[in-house]
Design a protein around this motif. Structure first.
Motif, PDB file in Angstrom:
ATOM      1  N   PRO A  25      67.555  35.752 -11.622  1.00  0.00           N
ATOM      2  CA  PRO A  25      66.614  35.730 -12.747  1.00  0.00           C
ATOM      3  C   PRO A  25      65.975  37.095 -12.998  1.00  0.00           C
ATOM      4  O   PRO A  25      65.697  37.451 -14.146  1.00  0.00           O
ATOM      5  CB  PRO A  25      65.572  34.681 -12.356  1.00  0.00           C
ATOM      6  N   LEU A  29      66.020  38.719 -16.627  1.00  0.00           N
ATOM      7  CA  LEU A  29      64.776  39.066 -17.306  1.00  0.00           C
ATOM      8  C   LEU A  29      64.739  40.548 -17.665  1.00  0.00           C
ATOM      9  O   LEU A  29      64.395  40.917 -18.793  1.00  0.00           O
ATOM     10  CB  LEU A  29      63.575  38.689 -16.430  1.00  0.00           C
ATOM     11  N   GLY A  34      65.505  35.682 -21.302  1.00  0.00           N
ATOM     12  CA  GLY A  34      64.432  34.901 -20.715  1.00  0.00           C
ATOM     13  C   GLY A  34      63.448  34.464 -21.775  1.00  0.00           C
ATOM     14  O   GLY A  34      63.741  34.550 -22.976  1.00  0.00           O
ATOM     15  N   VAL A  53      64.758  30.754 -17.809  1.00  0.00           N
ATOM     16  CA  VAL A  53      65.042  31.835 -16.857  1.00  0.00           C
ATOM     17  C   VAL A  53      63.761  32.174 -16.094  1.00  0.00           C
ATOM     18  O   VAL A  53      62.732  32.476 -16.680  1.00  0.00           O
ATOM     19  CB  VAL A  53      65.604  33.085 -17.567  1.00  0.00           C
ATOM     20  N   GLY A  54      63.828  32.094 -14.788  1.00  0.00           N
ATOM     21  CA  GLY A  54      62.683  32.356 -13.929  1.00  0.00           C
ATOM     22  C   GLY A  54      61.887  31.100 -13.590  1.00  0.00           C
ATOM     23  O   GLY A  54      61.026  31.129 -12.721  1.00  0.00           O
ATOM     24  N   ARG A 159      58.401  35.776 -12.697  1.00  0.00           N
ATOM     25  CA  ARG A 159      58.068  36.399 -13.980  1.00  0.00           C
ATOM     26  C   ARG A 159      58.063  37.912 -13.820  1.00  0.00           C
ATOM     27  O   ARG A 159      57.852  38.426 -12.715  1.00  0.00           O
ATOM     28  CB  ARG A 159      56.677  35.963 -14.460  1.00  0.00           C
TER      29      ARG A 159
END
Length: 174
Positions: A25, A29, A34, A53-54, A159
């Motif tokens: 991820p 990102l 994402g 995503v994430g 994140r």
């Protein structure tokens, strides 16, 4: 995919990204794939708005116990030097000894509540000294045991921030 140096990588059919639960991820990102809102917040151009995503990050947390002491397990000690030097020969001739160990020599799944339901805890036993002070190898003899939660329900997220990747496993949410 656009790399940090501006190089564009294209695929004709598909791409398999295999960099682990954190690396995959993070790469996506940083490549602009994402949640658009999150990508814009750190100044990245959005290649694909993919909210998942994430998200849904989970791990099976565990706690390890280290024991050290002479004659308590395998390790790097003067008294075990001859045994370690002879270990390759012992394995080649008899297929026994230290090098025949699968490392994790004992394990168990069980229900921590003592019920007949599905196991919710896993434990391992390793008869080797495992250093916990920062370096991979250290002198000493000992053993290691741990206990881990199986199939946790808690979910966290990975994140991007201005400082890099932020990880919140959210372990105690369940």
């Amino acid at each position: 995919m656009i790399c940090k140096d501006g190089t564009v990588i294209r695929a004709k059919k598909g791409v398999v990204l295999s960099a682990g639960a954190i690396g995959s991820p993070a790469i996506l990102l940083n490549s602009g794939v994402g949640p658009a809102k999150d990508l814009h917040a750190v100044g990245l151009d959005v290649v694909a708005d993919v909210p998942g995503v994430g998200a849904n990050l989970h791990d099976h947390p565990g706690a390890g116990l280290h024991f050290t002491g002479a004659q308590s397990g395998y390790g790097l000690t003067v008294s075990q030097a001859v045994d370690w030097l002879m270990a390759p020969l012992d394995y080649l001739i008899r297929r026994k000894g230290r090098l025949s160990s699968p490392t994790v020599e004992g394990g168990m799944f069980f229900n921590a509540r003592g019920q007949d339901g599905m196991p919710d805890v896993q434990t391992h036993f390793i008869p080797f000294f495992m250093n916990w002070k920062g370096s991979r190898y250290a002198p000493g003899a000992g053993f290691f045991a741990d206990v881990c939660v199986c199939r946790p329900k808690s979910r966290g997220a990975l994140r991007l921030t201005d400082q890099g990747v932020s990880i919140d496993f959210n372990l105690l949410s369940d």
